[in-house]
Design a protein around this motif. Structure first.
Motif, PDB file in Angstrom:
ATOM      1  N   LYS A   1       0.859  -1.190   0.000  1.00 54.51           N
ATOM      2  CA  LYS A   1       0.000   0.000   0.000  1.00 54.51           C
ATOM      3  C   LYS A   1       0.893   1.237   0.000  1.00 54.51           C
TER       4      LYS A   1
ATOM      5  N   PHE B   1       0.929   5.106   0.592  1.00 56.70           N
ATOM      6  CA  PHE B   1       0.164   6.220   1.148  1.00 56.70           C
ATOM      7  C   PHE B   1       0.432   7.475   0.320  1.00 56.70           C
TER       8      PHE B   1
ATOM      9  N   ASP C   1       1.532  10.244   1.033  1.00 59.46           N
ATOM     10  CA  ASP C   1       2.766  10.986   1.311  1.00 59.46           C
ATOM     11  C   ASP C   1       3.994  10.206   0.849  1.00 59.46           C
TER      12      ASP C   1
ATOM     13  N   SER D   1       4.837   7.200   1.746  1.00 59.35           N
ATOM     14  CA  SER D   1       5.261   6.124   2.648  1.00 59.35           C
ATOM     15  C   SER D   1       4.474   4.860   2.313  1.00 59.35           C
ATOM     16  N   VAL D   2       4.958   3.734   2.831  1.00 61.73           N
ATOM     17  CA  VAL D   2       4.469   2.440   2.331  1.00 61.73           C
ATOM     18  C   VAL D   2       4.147   1.501   3.484  1.00 61.73           C
ATOM     19  N   ASN D   3       3.118   0.719   3.287  1.00 64.91           N
ATOM     20  CA  ASN D   3       2.796  -0.375   4.194  1.00 64.91           C
ATOM     21  C   ASN D   3       2.818  -1.673   3.383  1.00 64.91           C
TER      22      ASN D   3
ATOM     23  N   ARG E   1      10.609   4.696   5.809  1.00 67.79           N
ATOM     24  CA  ARG E   1       9.210   5.079   5.576  1.00 67.79           C
ATOM     25  C   ARG E   1       8.336   3.872   5.230  1.00 67.79           C
TER      26      ARG E   1
ATOM     27  N   GLU F   1       6.504   0.420   6.514  1.00 62.10           N
ATOM     28  CA  GLU F   1       6.003  -0.286   7.694  1.00 62.10           C
ATOM     29  C   GLU F   1       5.473  -1.647   7.224  1.00 62.10           C
TER      30      GLU F   1
ATOM     31  N   LEU G   1      -4.957   5.918  -1.291  1.00 62.75           N
ATOM     32  CA  LEU G   1      -3.976   4.833  -1.192  1.00 62.75           C
ATOM     33  C   LEU G   1      -3.868   4.195  -2.570  1.00 62.75           C
TER      34      LEU G   1
ATOM     35  N   TYR H   1      -8.393   6.463   8.817  1.00 60.57           N
ATOM     36  CA  TYR H   1      -7.450   7.080   7.878  1.00 60.57           C
ATOM     37  C   TYR H   1      -7.446   8.596   8.015  1.00 60.57           C
TER      38      TYR H   1
ATOM     39  N   GLN I   1      -5.325   9.257  11.014  1.00 58.08           N
ATOM     40  CA  GLN I   1      -3.926   9.008  10.632  1.00 58.08           C
ATOM     41  C   GLN I   1      -3.340  10.222   9.916  1.00 58.08           C
TER      42      GLN I   1
ATOM     43  N   LEU J   1       5.158  12.857  10.840  1.00 57.05           N
ATOM     44  CA  LEU J   1       5.523  11.447  10.696  1.00 57.05           C
ATOM     45  C   LEU J   1       5.076  10.950   9.331  1.00 57.05           C
ATOM     46  N   PRO J   2       5.770   9.948   8.771  1.00 51.01           N
ATOM     47  CA  PRO J   2       5.225   9.321   7.560  1.00 51.01           C
ATOM     48  C   PRO J   2       3.890   8.650   7.907  1.00 51.01           C
ATOM     49  N   LEU J   3       2.979   8.657   6.976  1.00 48.66           N
ATOM     50  CA  LEU J   3       1.678   8.019   7.222  1.00 48.66           C
ATOM     51  C   LEU J   3       1.850   6.563   7.645  1.00 48.66           C
ATOM     52  N   SER J   4       2.829   5.900   7.053  1.00 47.53           N
ATOM     53  CA  SER J   4       3.004   4.481   7.364  1.00 47.53           C
ATOM     54  C   SER J   4       3.416   4.266   8.817  1.00 47.53           C
ATOM     55  N   HIS J   5       3.891   5.307   9.480  1.00 47.52           N
ATOM     56  CA  HIS J   5       4.313   5.145  10.875  1.00 47.52           C
ATOM     57  C   HIS J   5       3.220   5.494  11.871  1.00 47.52           C
TER      58      HIS J   5
ATOM     59  N   ARG K   1      -0.295   4.225  12.990  1.00 45.02           N
ATOM     60  CA  ARG K   1      -1.323   3.193  12.870  1.00 45.02           C
ATOM     61  C   ARG K   1      -2.486   3.573  13.769  1.00 45.02           C
TER      62      ARG K   1
ATOM     63  N   ASP L   1      -8.436  -0.175  10.601  1.00 47.45           N
ATOM     64  CA  ASP L   1      -7.074  -0.249  11.139  1.00 47.45           C
ATOM     65  C   ASP L   1      -6.143   0.146   9.999  1.00 47.45           C
ATOM     66  N   THR L   2      -5.525   1.311  10.119  1.00 45.62           N
ATOM     67  CA  THR L   2      -4.700   1.778   8.994  1.00 45.62           C
ATOM     68  C   THR L   2      -3.487   0.889   8.772  1.00 45.62           C
ATOM     69  N   GLY L   3      -3.141   0.078   9.777  1.00 44.43           N
ATOM     70  CA  GLY L   3      -1.994  -0.802   9.613  1.00 44.43           C
ATOM     71  C   GLY L   3      -2.323  -2.070   8.851  1.00 44.43           C
TER      72      GLY L   3
ATOM     73  N   PHE M   1      -7.878   1.216   2.366  1.00 48.49           N
ATOM     74  CA  PHE M   1      -8.254   2.603   2.574  1.00 48.49           C
ATOM     75  C   PHE M   1      -9.760   2.794   2.550  1.00 48.49           C
TER      76      PHE M   1
END
Lengths: 783, 783
Positions: free
Chosen positions: A481, A483, A485, A487-489, A519, A521, A605, B241, B244, B253-257, B259, B526-528, B532
């Motif tokens: 995924k 994001f 900005d 950053s990546v999940n 960046r 997660e 996303l 989201y 977040q 913070l990066p979005l991925s960080h 949750r 849960d954004t983690g 989306f």
């Protein structure tokens, strides 16, 4: 003269066809392959990583399990009345004999029927689970376990395969005929009798390897919590989906109602590939108490009941012509499964079948039961054992025909898998491993260097090896995924069993999307939230998961470039991702930061789903290794000191140079343990019980036992055929030849063949004394 | 005679073109639309559902926040020295004036610049946050808050829009000109002067609605936990989201960080659409203490600082011809945003613009600031307020021209959205709502029934309404995972804000895959771990998420049928899924249980990813409603009792008949609160403070305040054009006309127009007394 000095000439590799799936193989990489510290290093080092053992939940109860103290016994009566009244105790569960209250839950199945049950009154080994208690604190639980009164009928036991196979031996299972598990498994090709007849030299030798215990840092167990009829488990496991499957079947729940989470795990080595009895006990106790319950085994319990590398007796006969060509190999194996069938002899003959060119091969494998904990898969199951026999035999044959051991091995290197219809390998770096390893090790010089004839003797040894698996393959699904900005999940089902899975997966995504690692997660190893993955084992996590991760990243990249192309008003095919921006390869002025792509902001996303494609058809994918050891043996004390070690590995592309080295050294260290120190000692004579079920008496090598002089050579042919990441398995091949290389070095040092593991100081002293008693033995040693 | 009795004749609906995306609209359904209890009913009823407020973590600290006790004040000095020494206290944070130690974190931005900060020394309303404490227990935290010494400079306040707009009123923000937020927003079409000139009757009236507080069962807040530089938040929110995004931007913070987890939430109604100051405070306190920290507001704080439906003053002028055609509508609005701009007048004029056919419309909206908590989106922002004005005006106009109120409304029903370029609606059931609602309610009989002239008077009222949104739209991604035993996991980002989102999503998957609901598990919000989703609000969760969920299920089904087709050796196109098996539609003997599809066992999981497609172009998608109330008014005490209520709703397809009724009754109950009881009371004269910030003095309707006789009619035209689920929004349209229907019924009962909400007993007694003082007023009442 290549014929005389073959290992300085690099031979041709098998032809490399096009990769089977679409993405181009990586060329020059920016991230993949570089030495990069783990992305979760902070958590691991600071102690903030929550391992399953650390799970804390509100209202958590702690369990303790009562284990059978006898090698073989029948539970006649259990009295829990005192235990139930102990302070803090919420539940006591036992089996289903009179006084037992659990439903019959089968455990230890062979192909046809269950051979045991969860809390079985028939205790077939020391440590078998008899009852369990859940209490407010671990201390209260253990106090209550001690208050349970059990009446055992102690039964006669067998602690060795010799005892087990005696005609009057006590049978462990009524359902099986004696203590032999089924008929011997036979493999053969060609005609070994003919082969031995053609040989100039034939040797036969019986080898033994001792029983090794996995004994990972984090012991085995789970914390269970119910929400209505849905169960969540935090389990220390190599495969959350594997645990889920067993738990769902055992407790008759839909898979979707069993959520297994295993975010960290402190070592498994094959002993955590699936649910254990403790998993089920945690679930049952949690149900009974309506509280979350944690069940983790103690260190002693881990030694007794959480698996082992089964001891093996291997009789190997080898024939060779004077020119160094093998003519026949014949191997007879007895594997010792413990108290329940476990395929203990499986995998042992693979080295004999496939590592060297040999037209005539026969193997025969028998599994035997004894009153001890059941074997489990242990890093390259069977392979280090079989390698122990084969590579010492290769050494002995080389000596007999007066050929250098490296040169002898190079004479017999196949480019096809003889055991699998002569399928060609996608790549084989075995030859390179031997040649480049020997060169870097200074093999020739070390081998011929004058050695002391005093009490401290030096020697060098080599061993080759290959792993039966390591190809990986479908299924695997990874989701990436992105994001808005930038950053990546990453979402993947695979466990990171300590090999840096999260790190290289992030590196792959970083490689493709140009996103810095910090960046990225990762959500992983959770059947409730992540995608499916087979357990991390068999050295297949990289080759299975990396292509799926790469595919997911490329899918996100495709979408990203399309959105950017629209905004930049250029074609997507002229765009690339670089440093968090999308930029035209034709006009660097056409550039937009990922965080400023407006369509991405709107989309919220980008989601890329990647799948593992199939393996190439008709090809064998295997990793190879050649390892070199130099040792110093103190002939007065029998102590062996490893001076240096070199591992040359062919596992295709290296994903992370740093974790690659870690993993190889870990495997080598484990091999050193097998060679020199590790052994489950059963009290055969009086009790059948294990006498060294602790880290003091069972010695695993530590940092002090491995040489500071360690080298890893990654023979990296960029296998472009095996899969779209170009990588083969690494974890198991690293450990397969290590013990044999040490054993061969010890032989080179002292001139006595140590056929049984571990090569302990008393064993060396004894062997040297026996040798000294036989005049004329010194002559067998080569200068 | 259709012209005379139009609402017994069903008029034609707008033409229905093909659906915009591929799947066929549902025909007969097995699951969707049926009355099915929530799949998480057990957890909700048993208390085992863990709401964010319930979050317990090891080492959790509890926070308390010091709030400004004045309506308007400047913090001159804060002394935390005593508080910091209190037992259990781990951190005390304040703002950035001397003695403050937090970085300037902007809050409350208008389009150009921040107007406040996280802990702002300039406190513009009672309850504004001044300092926060984290301690071992909530009690210790509160004790410490009380020990903080603050020196305030108390400033003059404004508590009403009249006071705020006085030339010498104290200005809340130096950055703004006075207390008016920008210039009035004007909408117009046609020429209202011309329209009023063409009218036979013109009426003008000023209406007011009081300030309503969301006051959800679960208050607002979050628990924050850091792992290194990664933040996890458990927040009671409508959109993880959205939280977040704000947190990542605020804390850089990066979005991925970041949750954000919000598995349950106990009501939001628009006040939990994003991060709050408490979210950021939790994160900062957790960082400072290196412990997880929980910050939830108290009930009183929720009243003071967590949003409200802003009070409105609306002057509406309406013109109508004798034949019942509207000629002009003109609306002037003053919305009261509170201490920070909040678009308080937004949405109010939508009913006037678009509900009825009218060529000449002009609206003018002004926002004003006062010293009170900032407004937030509140279930159909602006709409119940605007409806209160419009629907009472419609009633008055109907009376003036001697026409039945239902008949009058039916004369003015558009099939296009006049405010949006005359786009045709994908469907409009407004006419059906009025006709079928009136029929089921027995409108004619009830309206003309002889009523008591004694102290207890009966009356019936009607109101129509529509919601500006409710179309939903992209982006949304849902993933459906089919386990090899046929059980299912759904992964979606959307929150279930109490409307049964999880339940209908499971029903959709059950519909398509034939999987029983009890075998479906959901991971959501849960954004983690999930996909989306935009926040659940705007009555768009069903129309946004349902098509994505359906697409994901259909994708899994496609894969499943392919695998089964291979095994059954038939074409996939002749297969269907039924009761956990795949079966041929041609030959029922060709059948395989999902759990026995071998390729599925090998695959481990089928993964289907579904996306929300675009909305139909050039079409308006809106839900409509007509609601009917019968009331009894005690003219001596002023008490109003609602005897029965009927809601006829056009929201397209009903996903779950049971939760549909729940949601409609919930909306109606909220409307009853607006009509009769709910009002933020500020002490205008002496302190500017709220005098009823609790559930005793601020009265929300309970089960005892709503009629037992409740009916919901779902006018279900199976809108096949709006989206692939055929559903429009429901939650907000249910509440829009409810208060107006009650107000009109009260008028019908007592003959006095109650233009201000709430219609409290003293207000009725006062109005009746005023009426009695004016001779001749009785004649206005229709029989």
């Amino acid at each position: 003269m290549p014929e005389d000095d073959p290992y300085y000439v690099k031979g041709p590799l098998p032809e490399t066809p096009e990769p089977p799936t679409t993405p181009e193989p990586w060329g020059e990489t920016r991230v993949v392959g570089k030495p990069i510290p783990r992305i979760d290093a902070y958590e691991r080092v600071s102690g903030s990583a929550i391992f399953p053992f650390d799970t804390m939940l509100p209202d958590l109860l702690h369990a303790a399990v009562l284990h059978c103290p006898h090698a073989h016994a029948m539970v006649k009566k259990v009295d829990v009345s005192a235990a139930e009244k102990m302070p803090g105790v919420h539940a006591v569960v036992t089996g289903s004999t009179p006084g037992f209250d659990l439903p019959w839950i089968p455990w230890y199945s062979d192909s046809t029927e269950p051979l045991g049950k969860l809390l079985d009154p028939h205790c077939r080994h020391e440590g078998e689970e008899v009852a369990a208690v859940a209490a407010e604190t671990p201390y209260q639980a253990w106090d209550a376990v001690r208050a349970i009164k059990v009446e055992y009928e102690v039964l006669p036991y067998v602690a060795t395969e010799e005892d087990a196979l005696k005609p009057d031996a006590p049978a462990l299972h009524g359902a099986l005929k004696g203590n032999r598990v089924g008929d011997p498994a036979v493999y053969q090709r060609g005609d070994v009798a003919k082969g031995f007849a053609e040989a100039d030299v034939v040797l036969e030798q019986t080898y033994r390897t001792a029983c090794e215990i996995h004994t990972p840092m984090e012991t085995h167990g789970a914390t269970a919590k119910w929400d209505g009829n849905r169960l969540t488990l935090w389990e220390s496991t190599q495969g959350v989906y594997s645990v889920q499957s067993t738990v769902a079947q055992t407790l008759k729940l839909p898979l979707s109602h069993v959520r297994v989470i295993g975010h960290y795990m402190g070592g498994g080595f094959g002993s955590k590939l699936g649910a254990t009895k403790q998993t089920i006990l945690a679930a049952l106790l949690a149900k009974k108490t309506a509280r979350p319950v944690k069940v983790f085994v103690t260190r002693e319990e881990a030694f007794l009941s959480q698996g082992n590398r089964p001891p093996a007796r291997m009789t190997l006969k080898g024939g060779v012509r004077k020119d160094g060509r093998l003519t026949a190999l014949e191997l007879k194996i007895v594997g010792i499964s413990g108290a329940y069938p476990a395929g203990a002899s499986g995998g042992i003959d693979f080295q004999v079948r496939d590592l060297y060119l040999c037209a005539n091969v026969r193997t025969e494998a028998t599994d035997v039961l004894i009153n001890a904990g059941q074997a489990r898969a242990f890093r390259a199951p069977g392979h280090p054992q079989g390698n122990w026999a084969l590579e010492q035999m290769m050494d002995a044959l080389a000596e007999k025909i007066g050929m250098d051991p490296v040169e002898f091995r190079l004479k017999n290197i196949p480019t096809v898998s003889q055991a699998r219809d002569n399928q060609p390998y996608t790549s084989t770096g075995f030859k390179d491993c031997l040649i480049e390893g020997a060169k870097a090790f200074g093999w020739k010089e070390a081998r011929t260097r004058a050695r002391s004839t005093g009490p401290i003797r030096r020697g060098v040894g080599v061993a080759g090896g290959m792993w039966q698996g390591g190809s990986g393959g479908p299924p695997s699904t990874v989701i990436v995924k992105l994001f808005p900005d930038g950053s990546v999940n990453i979402n993947m089902g695979a466990s990171d069993i300590g090999c840096g899975t999260k790190t290289w997966m992030a590196m792959i995504v970083s490689e493709e999307l140009g996103v810095p690692l910090e960046r990225i997660e990762i959500e992983h190893a959770d059947t409730g939230t992540t995608q499916f993955a087979t357990p991390s084992g068999g050295s297949k996590t990289v080759p299975t998961e990396a292509p799926a991760g790469r595919a997911a990243a490329l899918e996100v990249k495709r979408q990203l470039l399309e959105l950017a192309a629209e905004q930049l008003k250029v074609g997507a095919d002229e765009l690339k991702v670089e440093d968090g921006a999308v930029v035209s390869t034709k006009d660097p002025a056409k550039k937009v930061e990922i965080a400023r792509i407006t369509a991405l902001q709107r989309r919220g996303l980008l989601v890329g789903v990647g799948y593992r494609g199939p393996n190439p058809e008709g090809k064998a994918v295997n990793p190879f290794a050649a390892q070199f050891a130099e040792v110093e043996v103190n002939t007065r004390t029998g102590e062996v000191k490893i001076l240096r070690f070199l591992a040359a590995q062919d596992s295709g592309r290296v994903m992370n140079r740093l974790t690659c080295e870690n993993q190889v050294f870990g495997g080598v260290t484990m091999g050193i343990g097998l060679a020199l120190t590790e052994e489950r000692v059963l009290d055969r004579a009086r009790t059948g019980k294990m006498v060294n079920a602790n880290w003091h008496d069972y010695k695993i090598p530590t940092a002090l036992d491995v040489p500071a002089d360690k080298t890893v050579i990654a023979v990296d042919p960029h296998d472009t055929m095996c899969n779209t990441a170009g990588a083969k398995g690494l974890g198991e091949p690293a450990t397969i030849p290590a013990a044999s290389a040490v054993a061969n070095a010890v032989y080179h040092a002292i001139g006595v063949r140590m056929t049984e593991s571990p090569i302990s100081p008393p064993a060396i002293v004894r062997a040297l004394a026996e040798q000294a008693a036989k005049p004329g033995q010194q002559q067998r040693r080569r200068g």
